[in-house]
Scaffold this active site. Structure first.
Site, PDB file in Angstrom:
ATOM      1  N   LYS A 100       0.848  -1.186   0.000  1.00  0.00           N
ATOM      2  CA  LYS A 100       0.000   0.000   0.000  1.00  0.00           C
ATOM      3  C   LYS A 100       0.886   1.240   0.000  1.00  0.00           C
ATOM      4  CE  LYS A 100      -4.327   1.077   2.367  1.00  0.00           C
ATOM      5  NZ  LYS A 100      -5.034   0.910   3.644  1.00  0.00           N
TER       6      LYS A 100
HETATM    7  C1  E4P Z   1      -8.121   2.304   3.680  1.00  0.00           C
HETATM    8  O1  E4P Z   1      -7.595   1.307   3.260  1.00  0.00           O
HETATM    9  C2  E4P Z   1      -8.037   2.782   5.051  1.00  0.00           C
HETATM   10  O2  E4P Z   1      -7.438   1.799   5.845  1.00  0.00           O
HETATM   11  C3  E4P Z   1      -9.359   3.034   5.680  1.00  0.00           C
HETATM   12  O3  E4P Z   1     -10.438   2.570   4.905  1.00  0.00           O
HETATM   13  C4  E4P Z   1      -9.538   4.361   6.293  1.00  0.00           C
HETATM   14  O4  E4P Z   1     -10.792   4.414   6.939  1.00  0.00           O
HETATM   15  P1  E4P Z   1     -11.162   5.541   8.007  1.00  0.00           P
HETATM   16  O5  E4P Z   1     -11.346   6.809   7.249  1.00  0.00           O
HETATM   17  O6  E4P Z   1     -12.452   5.060   8.603  1.00  0.00           O
HETATM   18  O7  E4P Z   1     -10.025   5.613   8.970  1.00  0.00           O
END
Ligand code: E4P
Length: 231
Positions: A100
């Site tokens: 990522k």
């Molecule tokens: C994406 O991969 C992130 O880990 C995540 O979806 C972020 O979510 P949040 O905005 O609820 O922290």
């Protein structure tokens, strides 16, 4: 979109990822029988108290042992060389690891490098169609537009998913739209209506899809009638 088997036929299916580093929740989602993968981020790892390089790597391996699907592991470095080094180490942990990478200039460059070297990537922190277009051109396997965080600032996160869908469908991009920062059941349903390839969200949102009072009342009635008729 993913191909899924029902035992009888194949169909195109929206994939469900869980957005957590919590092993119990991952096990529970896996037990539902509809889990296709996991996304994590540094905040989610910290929330579980996972710190230090070795502990982080061991935790990713543990997640990969629970789920037979892609597991996104985020780099901490923000420079090209650092991302390459970290991403290679993460990818070496398990074949299901997807590196990522944030949607910044060095990240796009790193995604191109990973793509050219056979390492799959998830371009994260996507908040505009332009970022999604660049990530796809660099060969990202997934892009993660953050639906909930856009809603948080009184804008429309689902509209971003729509725009990316149109752009990707105009061309032959193989990049999958991973709707991220999904917070509740309506996000999941609307992402499915738009045609997001994947959604990643909390276990509560997945389980919330099942909730309906008529189902509960109907089941109670069926069981009561059965009990009455059968003594
Ligand atoms: C994406 O991969 C992130 O880990 C995540 O979806 C972020 O979510 P949040 O905005 O609820 O922290």
């Amino acid at each position: 979109m993913a191909e899924q088997t029902t035992g009888m036929c194949y169909f195109r299916a929206m994939k469900f990822f869980i957005d957590t580093a919590n092993l119990d929740q991952i096990r529970e989602a896996e037990a539902l029988g509809v889990l296709d993968g996991v996304t994590t981020n540094p905040s989610l790892m910290a929330k579980e108290g996972i710190t230090g390089d070795e502990a982080v790597k061991a935790h990713y391996k543990a997640i990969c042992e629970i789920v037979d699907g892609d597991v996104s592991a985020e780099v901490i470095a923000t420079d090209f060389e650092g991302m390459i080094e970290e991403g290679q180490a993460l990818a070496a942990l398990h074949p299901n690891i997807v590196v990522k990478v944030p949607a910044i200039a060095d990240g796009i460059r790193a995604i191109r490098w990973f793509t050219d070297n056979g390492i799959r990537t998830n371009c994260t922190l996507i908040f505009s169609p332009g970022q999604a277009l660049l990530a796809a051109k660099a060969g990202a396997s997934y892009v993660s537009p953050f639906v909930g965080r856009i809603d948080d600032i009184s804008s429309d996160g689902l509209q971003l998913i729509e725009k990316i869908r149109v752009i990707y469908d105009n061309y032959d991009f193989g990049t999958e739209i991973l709707a991220a920062s999904v917070r509740h059941t309506m996000h999941i349903i609307e992402c499915a209506e738009i045609g997001a390839d994947i959604m990643t969200g909390p276990l509560s949102a997945m389980k919330g899809l099942l909730k309906h009072p008529l189902t509960d009342n109907g089941l109670a009635q069926f069981l009561a009638d059965h009990a009455k008729a059968n003594g």
